[in-house]
Design a protein around this motif. Structure first.
Motif, PDB file in Angstrom:
ATOM      1  N   GLN A 276      30.921  33.729 -11.948  1.00  0.00           N
ATOM      2  CA  GLN A 276      31.168  32.290 -11.621  1.00  0.00           C
ATOM      3  C   GLN A 276      31.018  31.680  -9.638  1.00  0.00           C
ATOM      4  OE1 GLN A 276      35.611  33.251 -12.545  1.00  0.00           O
ATOM      5  NE2 GLN A 276      34.512  33.222 -14.948  1.00  0.00           N
ATOM      6  N   GLU A 277      31.460  32.935  -9.106  1.00  0.00           N
ATOM      7  CA  GLU A 277      31.109  33.037  -7.519  1.00  0.00           C
ATOM      8  C   GLU A 277      29.493  31.964  -7.263  1.00  0.00           C
ATOM      9  OE1 GLU A 277      30.565  35.149  -2.961  1.00  0.00           O
ATOM     10  OE2 GLU A 277      31.067  36.038  -5.158  1.00  0.00           O
ATOM     11  N   TYR A 278      28.364  32.380  -8.427  1.00  0.00           N
ATOM     12  CA  TYR A 278      27.266  31.967  -7.951  1.00  0.00           C
ATOM     13  C   TYR A 278      27.350  30.954  -8.757  1.00  0.00           C
ATOM     14  CZ  TYR A 278      21.948  30.802  -8.946  1.00  0.00           C
ATOM     15  OH  TYR A 278      20.880  30.716  -9.333  1.00  0.00           O
ATOM     16  N   ARG A 280      29.224  28.270  -8.517  1.00  0.00           N
ATOM     17  CA  ARG A 280      29.697  27.417  -7.656  1.00  0.00           C
ATOM     18  C   ARG A 280      28.879  27.075  -5.967  1.00  0.00           C
ATOM     19  NH1 ARG A 280      34.451  30.580  -8.717  1.00  0.00           N
ATOM     20  NH2 ARG A 280      36.062  29.776 -10.070  1.00  0.00           N
ATOM     21  N   LEU A 281      27.470  27.744  -5.982  1.00  0.00           N
ATOM     22  CA  LEU A 281      27.403  28.689  -4.821  1.00  0.00           C
ATOM     23  C   LEU A 281      25.881  27.386  -5.322  1.00  0.00           C
ATOM     24  CD1 LEU A 281      26.428  29.134  -2.573  1.00  0.00           C
ATOM     25  CD2 LEU A 281      25.627  31.235  -3.062  1.00  0.00           C
ATOM     26  N   LYS A 282      25.814  27.434  -6.957  1.00  0.00           N
ATOM     27  CA  LYS A 282      24.851  27.277  -7.275  1.00  0.00           C
ATOM     28  C   LYS A 282      24.713  25.630  -7.667  1.00  0.00           C
ATOM     29  CE  LYS A 282      20.549  25.874 -10.107  1.00  0.00           C
ATOM     30  NZ  LYS A 282      20.600  27.155 -11.040  1.00  0.00           N
ATOM     31  N   ALA A 283      25.846  24.910  -7.367  1.00  0.00           N
ATOM     32  CA  ALA A 283      26.452  23.097  -7.628  1.00  0.00           C
ATOM     33  C   ALA A 283      26.537  23.092  -6.670  1.00  0.00           C
ATOM     34  CB  ALA A 283      27.858  23.815  -7.413  1.00  0.00           C
ATOM     35  N   GLN A 284      26.388  23.691  -5.138  1.00  0.00           N
ATOM     36  CA  GLN A 284      26.191  24.156  -3.736  1.00  0.00           C
ATOM     37  C   GLN A 284      24.443  22.733  -3.534  1.00  0.00           C
ATOM     38  OE1 GLN A 284      28.259  26.055  -0.363  1.00  0.00           O
ATOM     39  NE2 GLN A 284      30.025  26.165  -2.251  1.00  0.00           N
ATOM     40  N   LEU A 285      24.230  24.064  -4.164  1.00  0.00           N
ATOM     41  CA  LEU A 285      22.608  24.121  -3.552  1.00  0.00           C
ATOM     42  C   LEU A 285      21.814  22.669  -4.282  1.00  0.00           C
ATOM     43  CD1 LEU A 285      22.240  27.747  -3.881  1.00  0.00           C
ATOM     44  CD2 LEU A 285      21.659  26.968  -2.276  1.00  0.00           C
ATOM     45  N   LEU A 286      22.736  22.088  -5.569  1.00  0.00           N
ATOM     46  CA  LEU A 286      22.239  20.641  -5.645  1.00  0.00           C
ATOM     47  C   LEU A 286      23.179  19.884  -5.658  1.00  0.00           C
ATOM     48  CD1 LEU A 286      22.300  22.147 -10.077  1.00  0.00           C
ATOM     49  CD2 LEU A 286      19.721  22.144  -8.462  1.00  0.00           C
ATOM     50  N   ILE A 440      18.896  36.364  -9.826  1.00  0.00           N
ATOM     51  CA  ILE A 440      19.590  36.408  -9.803  1.00  0.00           C
ATOM     52  C   ILE A 440      20.706  35.522 -10.895  1.00  0.00           C
ATOM     53  CG2 ILE A 440      22.817  35.072  -9.594  1.00  0.00           C
ATOM     54  CD1 ILE A 440      21.348  35.227  -6.297  1.00  0.00           C
ATOM     55  N   GLU A 441      19.713  34.554 -11.593  1.00  0.00           N
ATOM     56  CA  GLU A 441      20.211  33.798 -12.891  1.00  0.00           C
ATOM     57  C   GLU A 441      19.715  34.880 -14.055  1.00  0.00           C
ATOM     58  OE1 GLU A 441      18.613  30.127 -12.555  1.00  0.00           O
ATOM     59  OE2 GLU A 441      19.550  29.857 -11.043  1.00  0.00           O
ATOM     60  N   ASP A 488      36.379  27.746 -14.784  1.00  0.00           N
ATOM     61  CA  ASP A 488      36.664  26.497 -14.140  1.00  0.00           C
ATOM     62  C   ASP A 488      35.229  26.302 -13.004  1.00  0.00           C
ATOM     63  OD1 ASP A 488      36.847  27.588 -11.784  1.00  0.00           O
ATOM     64  OD2 ASP A 488      38.890  27.318 -11.516  1.00  0.00           O
ATOM     65  N   ALA A 489      34.365  27.265 -13.357  1.00  0.00           N
ATOM     66  CA  ALA A 489      32.900  27.296 -12.868  1.00  0.00           C
ATOM     67  C   ALA A 489      31.849  26.079 -13.085  1.00  0.00           C
ATOM     68  CB  ALA A 489      32.368  28.349 -11.986  1.00  0.00           C
TER      69      ALA A 489
END
Length: 588
Positions: A276-278, A280-286, A440-441, A488-489
């Protein structure tokens, strides 16, 4: 279509109509009858020398019986719409079932021997190469039935669970999809649609996956019937064989205690917050507030790099060459030997697999290559399986196939080699971010997602024991198990409720999916050791693969310093995933 993109099965038999193939079926039947006549009712009377001769004959017979069946499976996987292939596949299935029923006495008589004479045989130095095989057989003593009962169960499975598995395969391969893309409506295979989950266009990713899943929903009656019957058949077999839990037969065969598998699954679920931490990070990257599950594999840059088959082949071979020249030569042998079927097409099996044959025949690879980076990684993955089988050819037939918990070890290790090569060669920070995200994915998909699949499968079998499961109930179970991972991510698209319906492992191999989680965590440990020891690690790893199925998973991995029974071992793998996420944050 280029002929070098299709595998060549003529080294097995010239054609489905070849007299050599017909003769193989006929001779197999006669040889089985002769073996049965010689040994049935007499196995318990054999001394070590006599049993050694019987085991060698048994192995030779198994190889001869397997070859026409494997040939039929390859043809059917490459084109399940061919009537000739359908007929041959069905003939091979019925032949294998009949021969298995004629030979079932051999294992049963070994299993049912008195304890003292069995132990004496198992400890005899003459039978040292078969000791592990004999010990594994013995573990099933309280779960086996009489020869007549075992034979009837096998015979009825042809029109029972095996028929439902075949129906699943044929319907899945026959599905056609249409999708509007770049201003035109295209007909596509399921594999081509799933490949679009890696496309940079957000809307296209969601439409492609939605189209794929809605076609499965349209066939929901068939898929739910197949899943119910597979689960019901398993439930009835558990009762007949005196098992207490749906996973127990798999765990027993894998030589992994139930509590170790429970520990693996528990530690995995406890680490879902890492994923879930990743996310959320991926959402920021996109640059979006929250991922949808169609965004999980989205590229983080606009680049939609495509790779030709030849580029992918060169990258795969080079990745293995960075580890060992021998491994590179073994990897390239699949392509030079024309044992790879490359492109997706109607009627071809979806996904990818490596068909391990017999010790005297090299394995074959099936791909559905569409040119994205994930497909290159899949190529490295399946080649890893193939190298595993090639190295294990020093074993005889009964010790050839690696146990399930190790079945994915070489394949996942191959993916790690590819990623490491790409990261070392790349100088562009943005591309490095993409590669790190992809790795990571991959780890998330191979550990956490497979844990979700295992949890869903376990729940399906437990709840089916209480009565029929409707398609809606299967959808609810699927949704709830995936929600534990995504939290909720990630927002799941509504058609994903039918995500369970295309997972073939649920149909063909009970609880196979946790082997991916196990293998990924094993590989993370082995790879860390490789990075420290380099060349001195190569022979250790080679021997692990070359052991095939001749030892228990624990004994096979002991030289690599791995202890399954220690929960901290599983956690160590997830700690390494946490480090990769920190590394990605540092690049940002």
């Amino acid at each position: 279509m280029q002929s070098d993109l299709n595998w060549d099965t003529t080294p097995l038999y010239p054609a489905p109509s070849a007299p050599e193939l017909a003769r193989a079926f006929e001779e197999g039947t006669g040889q089985v009858a002769a073996f049965r006549e010689r040994y049935r009712g007499k196995v318990a009377e054999l001394d070590a020398e006599g049993l050694l001769e019987a085991l060698k004959q048994y192995e030779s017979l198994q190889e001869k019986l397997a070859t026409p069946q494997l040939y039929a499976h390859l043809l059917f996987a490459a084109d399940s719409e061919s009537d000739e292939h359908k007929r041959l596949s069905q003939k091979a299935e019925e032949f294998g079932n009949a021969m298995g029923r004629e030979l079932i006495f051999f294992d049963l008589e070994l299993i049912q021997m008195e304890e003292e004479p069995f132990a004496k045989l198992a400890d005899d130095l003459l039978l040292e190469n078969y000791r592990h095989y004999l010990q594994v057989l013995r573990k099933f003593k309280k779960h086996t039935l009489t020869e007549r009962e075992e034979s009837l169960l096998a015979q009825k499975s042809l029109t029972g669970v095996q028929a439902f598995c075949r129906l699943f395969d044929e319907v899945s391969a026959s599905l056609r999809y249409t999708l509007e893309m770049e201003g035109e409506t295209r007909e596509m295979t399921g594999e081509e649609l799933l490949a679009l989950l890696h496309h940079p266009d957000t809307g296209l990713r969601e439409r492609a996956f939605g189209t794929f899943l809605k076609r499965h929903e349209e066939n929901g009656i068939m898929f739910s019937a197949v899943f119910n019957n597979v689960a019901l058949d398993h439930s009835q077999e558990l009762e007949l064989r005196n098992y207490s839990h749906p996973m127990e037969p798999t765990n027993l065969g894998n030589e992994i205690p139930n509590e170790v598998v429970e520990s693996l699954m528990r530690v995995s679920e406890e680490n879902y917050p890492l994923a879930q931490e990743y996310f959320r990070l991926k959402a920021q990257l996109l640059g979006i507030p929250r991922l949808k599950n169609t965004d999980v594999y989205a590229p983080i840059s606009e680049s939609d790099r495509k790779y030709s088959f030849e580029e992918a082949r060169a990258m795969t071979v080079a990745a293995y060459r960075g580890f060992s020249d021998e491994f590179a030569e073994l990897a390239d042998s699949f392509f030079t030997g024309k044992r790879v079927d490359v492109l997706p097409r109607p009627g071809k099996s979806g996904g990818a697999f490596c068909m391990g044959m017999i010790p005297s025949l090299p394995p074959y690879l099936l791909l559905n290559f569409t040119g994205n980076l994930r497909d290159v990684s899949t190529m490295a993955h399946e080649v890893g399986h193939g190298i595993h089988y090639l190295l294990a050819q020093r074993q005889s037939m009964l010790n050839y196939h690696p146990p399930l918990p190790l079945a994915e070890t070489a394949s996942v290790f191959g993916e790690m080699l590819l990623t490491r090569q790409l990261l070392e060669q790349e100088t562009d920070v943005e591309v490095k971010k993409s590669l790190l995200c992809a790795k990571i994915e991959d780890i998330i998909a191979t550990t956490f997602r497979q844990n979700v699949l295992t949890s869903f499968e376990e729940r399906m079998h437990l709840e089916r024991a209480n009565g029929l499961l409707t398609a809606s109930e299967l959808c609810d179970m699927w949704w709830q198990e995936n929600a534990k991972l995504y939290g909720d991510a990630v927002e799941m698209i509504e058609p994903y409720r039918y995500g369970w319906s295309y997972i073939s492992h649920f149909i063909h191999a009970r609880f196979y999916c946790y082997s991916y989680t196990c293998a990924e965590l094993v590989v993370l440990s082995l790879f860390q050791r490789y990075l420290k020891e380099r060349e001195s690690f190569v022979p250790v790893y080679r021997d692990i693969l070359a052991d095939g199925g001749s030892k228990s998973p624990g004994d096979t991995l002991a030289p690599g310093g791995i202890v399954f029974s220690d929960p901290s071992f599983w956690q160590g793998g997830y700690d390494l995933l946490g480090d990769l996420i920190k590394e990605l944050k540092a690049l940002l």
